[in-house]
Design an enzyme around this catalytic site. Structure first.
Site, PDB file in Angstrom:
ATOM      1  N   GLU A 253     -56.431 -24.434 -37.433  1.00  0.00           N
ATOM      2  CA  GLU A 253     -56.077 -23.090 -37.880  1.00  0.00           C
ATOM      3  C   GLU A 253     -54.595 -22.783 -37.683  1.00  0.00           C
ATOM      4  O   GLU A 253     -53.984 -23.204 -36.692  1.00  0.00           O
ATOM      5  CB  GLU A 253     -56.877 -22.042 -37.097  1.00  0.00           C
TER       6      GLU A 253
ATOM      7  N   TYR B  85     -67.782 -33.249 -33.441  1.00  0.00           N
ATOM      8  CA  TYR B  85     -67.465 -34.622 -33.829  1.00  0.00           C
ATOM      9  C   TYR B  85     -68.726 -35.435 -34.130  1.00  0.00           C
ATOM     10  O   TYR B  85     -68.696 -36.375 -34.909  1.00  0.00           O
ATOM     11  CB  TYR B  85     -66.655 -35.305 -32.719  1.00  0.00           C
TER      12      TYR B  85
ATOM     13  N   HIS C 104     -57.231 -31.113 -23.931  1.00  0.00           N
ATOM     14  CA  HIS C 104     -57.085 -29.706 -24.327  1.00  0.00           C
ATOM     15  C   HIS C 104     -56.331 -28.861 -23.288  1.00  0.00           C
ATOM     16  O   HIS C 104     -56.813 -27.835 -22.827  1.00  0.00           O
ATOM     17  CB  HIS C 104     -58.458 -29.097 -24.623  1.00  0.00           C
TER      18      HIS C 104
END
Length: 386
Positions: free
Chosen positions: A257, A278, A164
């Site tokens: 998104e 998850y 990330h």
């Protein structure tokens, strides 16, 4: 009607200036071969032309005024595609990167005034005390080397883990540089304006903070921040007509998104989400909350979006104004048909290619360019068939 009018206007412009457009296209690469596969889609049939292969997990690309393309490889190398082929060896002078997991050399952009100053910008996972974070450096391209390389931005804090990092680089029409970041899997921090985790940052081209940034002068906020509450933004682009900044981000399990970015806006992660953990656990039971933005569209199940571009070329008039998104999951290129700020249709392209799509760009020659994410990654160009 608005899209049809835009298509007609741009087609007329193409007729008037067609000589220059096609001259540029001819300079960029060799013409398509009859053996190149053809895909028939809802609006346009196109040929899939492989320009280069053997790339090591290519991540981002940027077009040069002379027709060349800079391509990053996540392992830390910057490559040059020019004169119809991938040049041997990397461009020297790139910064050291933490090439682990999702980290490494990420996006590349060229300064709006590149023709005069030759400045290239790179985002990457930068190692340091405490781990790594997203950094941005720039250098002057001189032949096959970057000179005078300097680090303009380091996201704080450095942290462990290999996921990330974001990260895309976009210059707007005023020459401001936007940097998209991830939450580094520190799930509660994107609501904290005291660090850069889960934010989009806005800087001047030299790395300084613009005086009109939305949080300048706010004691509990870092002045670089433009928007916050993001999870992992791996796609960001400007609308070619409105100049609006668009971004997409990975959700957890579901809830990817697409967002229209606004100054000081909070995009909700992890307080609101359309996805779950998850493990199947609930992250939040809320999908909306006061003061938090709603996505233009979300994907559940996830498509794992990466790379994004509005198409504004002349080669595919049917696609003008459409938004293209690379999909790492389900292995396709997603076409979003747009009417203003609304998505009115979606289509999956390149499904038979069977490749993770890492980046997509609308080229200055009017073609659409794609990078596939593997140890034998490809640079692909989509051309009209017939």
């Amino acid at each position: 009607m608005q899209k049809q009018a835009t298509v007609l206007r741009r087609t007329m412009m193409a007729v008037l200036s067609g000589g220059l457009l096609y001259a540029y296209a001819d300079d960029l690469a060799a013409p398509a071969k009859a053996a190149d596969p053809v895909e028939r889609s809802a609006q346009a049939d196109f040929r899939i032309v492989t320009l280069a292969d053997g790339l090591d997990h290519p991540w981002g690309m940027a077009f040069l005024p002379d027709g060349g393309i800079l391509i990053t490889e996540r392992s830390g190398t910057l490559r040059l595609f020019t004169d119809g082929k991938l040049q041997d060896g990397p461009i020297d002078g790139t910064p050291a990167v933490a090439a682990r997991g999702q980290g490494g050399l990420l996006d590349v952009a060229v300064h709006p005034g590149f023709a005069e100053n030759r400045l290239v910008y790179l985002s990457y996972a930068g190692p340091g005390e405490g781990g790594a974070s997203t950094e941005v450096a720039r250098g002057r391209l001189d032949g096959m080397a970057l000179q005078d390389v300097e680090v303009l931005f380091r996201a704080v804090p450095k942290s462990g883990g290999t996921g990330h990092f974001g990260s895309r680089l976009v210059f707007d029409g005023d020459g401001k540089l936007f940097i998209s970041l991830g939450d580094r899997r520190q799930i509660r921090e994107p609501q904290n304006l005291g660090n850069h985790i889960g934010t989009v940052v806005r800087l001047n081209d030299d790395g300084s903070v613009p005086e009109d940034n939305p949080f300048v002068g706010q004691a509990d906020a870092l002045p670089e921040i433009f928007s916050y509450g993001h999870r992992n933004v791996q796609g960001m682009t400007l609308h070619p007509e409105s100049g609006q900044l668009w971004a997409h981000e990975h959700g957890p399990r579901g809830g990817d998104e697409l967002n229209l970015l606004k100054a000081a806006a909070n995009y909700g992660w992890p307080v609101i989400t359309h996805g779950i953990d998850y493990s199947g656990a609930i992250i939040s039971d809320k999908t909306e909350a006061e003061g938090m933005e709603q996505p233009v569209v979300y994907w559940d199940p996830s498509i794992a979006p990466s790379g994004m571009a509005f198409y504004d070329g002349e080669m595919f008039p049917q696609w003008q104004g459409d938004l293209f998104v690379g999909a790492l999951a389900h292995l396709h290129l997603r076409r979003l048909e747009m009417e203003g700020d609304k998505v009115v249709g979606q289509e999956s392209l390149l499904v038979d290619l069977g490749e993770r799509i890492r980046d997509v760009r609308s080229g200055p020659d009017g073609y659409l360019y794609v990078l596939t994410d593997s140890s034998d990654g490809m640079l692909i160009r989509l051309e009209p068939a017939g």
